[in-house]
Write a protein that holds these residues in place. Sequence first.
Motif, PDB file in Angstrom:
ATOM      1  N   GLN A 173      21.804 -43.682  -6.147  1.00  0.00           N
ATOM      2  CA  GLN A 173      22.864 -43.223  -7.041  1.00  0.00           C
ATOM      3  C   GLN A 173      22.470 -41.952  -7.779  1.00  0.00           C
ATOM      4  O   GLN A 173      23.299 -41.053  -7.977  1.00  0.00           O
ATOM      5  CB  GLN A 173      23.212 -44.323  -8.046  1.00  0.00           C
ATOM      6  CG  GLN A 173      23.895 -45.529  -7.432  1.00  0.00           C
ATOM      7  CD  GLN A 173      24.048 -46.682  -8.416  1.00  0.00           C
ATOM      8  OE1 GLN A 173      23.242 -46.833  -9.354  1.00  0.00           O
ATOM      9  NE2 GLN A 173      25.062 -47.514  -8.212  1.00  0.00           N
ATOM     10  N   ALA A 174      21.205 -41.878  -8.193  1.00  0.00           N
ATOM     11  CA  ALA A 174      20.747 -40.734  -8.973  1.00  0.00           C
ATOM     12  C   ALA A 174      20.634 -39.463  -8.152  1.00  0.00           C
ATOM     13  O   ALA A 174      20.475 -38.374  -8.719  1.00  0.00           O
ATOM     14  CB  ALA A 174      19.390 -41.051  -9.613  1.00  0.00           C
ATOM     15  N   ASN A 175      20.727 -39.578  -6.846  1.00  0.00           N
ATOM     16  CA  ASN A 175      20.583 -38.411  -5.981  1.00  0.00           C
ATOM     17  C   ASN A 175      21.838 -38.134  -5.165  1.00  0.00           C
ATOM     18  O   ASN A 175      21.774 -37.543  -4.088  1.00  0.00           O
ATOM     19  CB  ASN A 175      19.376 -38.591  -5.053  1.00  0.00           C
ATOM     20  CG  ASN A 175      18.064 -38.431  -5.783  1.00  0.00           C
ATOM     21  OD1 ASN A 175      17.600 -37.322  -6.002  1.00  0.00           O
ATOM     22  ND2 ASN A 175      17.477 -39.550  -6.191  1.00  0.00           N
ATOM     23  N   GLN A 176      22.979 -38.557  -5.700  1.00  0.00           N
ATOM     24  CA  GLN A 176      24.260 -38.223  -5.089  1.00  0.00           C
ATOM     25  C   GLN A 176      24.678 -36.805  -5.508  1.00  0.00           C
ATOM     26  O   GLN A 176      24.189 -36.266  -6.510  1.00  0.00           O
ATOM     27  CB  GLN A 176      25.319 -39.236  -5.503  1.00  0.00           C
ATOM     28  CG  GLN A 176      25.083 -40.641  -4.966  1.00  0.00           C
ATOM     29  CD  GLN A 176      25.008 -40.685  -3.450  1.00  0.00           C
ATOM     30  OE1 GLN A 176      25.911 -40.229  -2.754  1.00  0.00           O
ATOM     31  NE2 GLN A 176      23.906 -41.223  -2.938  1.00  0.00           N
ATOM     32  N   PRO A 177      25.583 -36.180  -4.767  1.00  0.00           N
ATOM     33  CA  PRO A 177      25.958 -34.791  -5.057  1.00  0.00           C
ATOM     34  C   PRO A 177      26.503 -34.563  -6.457  1.00  0.00           C
ATOM     35  O   PRO A 177      26.386 -33.467  -7.001  1.00  0.00           O
ATOM     36  CB  PRO A 177      27.028 -34.492  -3.997  1.00  0.00           C
ATOM     37  CG  PRO A 177      26.724 -35.426  -2.878  1.00  0.00           C
ATOM     38  CD  PRO A 177      26.205 -36.672  -3.531  1.00  0.00           C
ATOM     39  N   ASP A 178      27.098 -35.601  -7.083  1.00  0.00           N
ATOM     40  CA  ASP A 178      27.676 -35.399  -8.410  1.00  0.00           C
ATOM     41  C   ASP A 178      26.638 -35.437  -9.520  1.00  0.00           C
ATOM     42  O   ASP A 178      26.967 -35.264 -10.696  1.00  0.00           O
ATOM     43  CB  ASP A 178      28.774 -36.431  -8.690  1.00  0.00           C
ATOM     44  CG  ASP A 178      28.289 -37.865  -8.508  1.00  0.00           C
ATOM     45  OD1 ASP A 178      27.163 -38.057  -8.017  1.00  0.00           O
ATOM     46  OD2 ASP A 178      29.042 -38.786  -8.855  1.00  0.00           O
ATOM     47  N   HIS A 179      25.355 -35.665  -9.158  1.00  0.00           N
ATOM     48  CA  HIS A 179      24.266 -35.562 -10.120  1.00  0.00           C
ATOM     49  C   HIS A 179      23.617 -34.195  -9.950  1.00  0.00           C
ATOM     50  O   HIS A 179      23.016 -33.908  -8.916  1.00  0.00           O
ATOM     51  CB  HIS A 179      23.226 -36.667  -9.903  1.00  0.00           C
ATOM     52  CG  HIS A 179      23.658 -38.002 -10.409  1.00  0.00           C
ATOM     53  ND1 HIS A 179      24.578 -38.781  -9.745  1.00  0.00           N
ATOM     54  CD2 HIS A 179      23.321 -38.694 -11.529  1.00  0.00           C
ATOM     55  CE1 HIS A 179      24.769 -39.906 -10.416  1.00  0.00           C
ATOM     56  NE2 HIS A 179      24.034 -39.876 -11.498  1.00  0.00           N
ATOM     57  N   ALA A 180      23.773 -33.357 -10.967  1.00  0.00           N
ATOM     58  CA  ALA A 180      23.274 -31.978 -10.853  1.00  0.00           C
ATOM     59  C   ALA A 180      21.757 -31.925 -10.747  1.00  0.00           C
ATOM     60  O   ALA A 180      21.203 -31.106 -10.018  1.00  0.00           O
ATOM     61  CB  ALA A 180      23.748 -31.160 -12.058  1.00  0.00           C
TER      62      ALA A 180
END
Length: 268
Positions: free
Chosen positions: A170-177
Amino acid sequence: MPSLHEIQCRFARAVLEQDPAALFDHIVGGAMDAQRSLGIYAGNVRHNLCEALRAVFPVIERLVGEPFFDATAGRYIRACPSTSGDIQRFGKSFPDFLAQFGPAAGVRYLPDVARLEWLTHEVFHAADAEPLALKRLGALAEADAACLRLKLNPACRLLASPFPVLHIWQANQPDHADAIEIDADSGGDWLLVRRSGFVVEVQSLNVGEYAMLDALDGGAALEPAYQRALQAAPGFALADFIQRRILDATIIDFDACAAGLIPAPGRS
């Protein structure tokens, strides 16, 4: 004169193992020499396979960086060449490859994150299934649990890991800058990966739910699966579990034919 099969094997070796010499004598000369011709073809094949891996494992690339990912993909393509004409199947063994890949040994959770990414890919492309017909629920309640087998949706998979792979994913999905610092020793996960419509969901399970689903997925009948769930989580609520998993279409069918109670669909 080599057979067609032998020439095809040499061609595959020339392209995937970068060993073109064995094929030079079988290439008709043209505007380019044999080595250059093969080099262009081999480069395109490797590029396409690398891009296929990148599309399936974007979190792995984000965790290790593009240069490391590309170098690792190149090693994987040579060590585990594609065996299918369907490029969507390429990469299934990539998590196991990472587990044995020395340069990646410092990131202990990397193989399990790759397994989660592969399962989301596999679930997205899995077959559709109809939900359990409501008219069969009465027969389900009357069936003998000792022989009743609940069937899981083909668009769901299970994953257990000693690492917090869901948080990492989750922390490395595209919506995490920005990447988030992860404590790899903060605890493990029991996960259900399932598709709802065209959306792939990753659900966190408790240990009892995981044990139950894992037993059912392995073909166990309801009673022994329930006993496994109770061993993992005393007090496991079976009725609540079955109701929820029928409603969300994780359980989509059942078979009680061995008891002679319920004809399976399509059987007389």
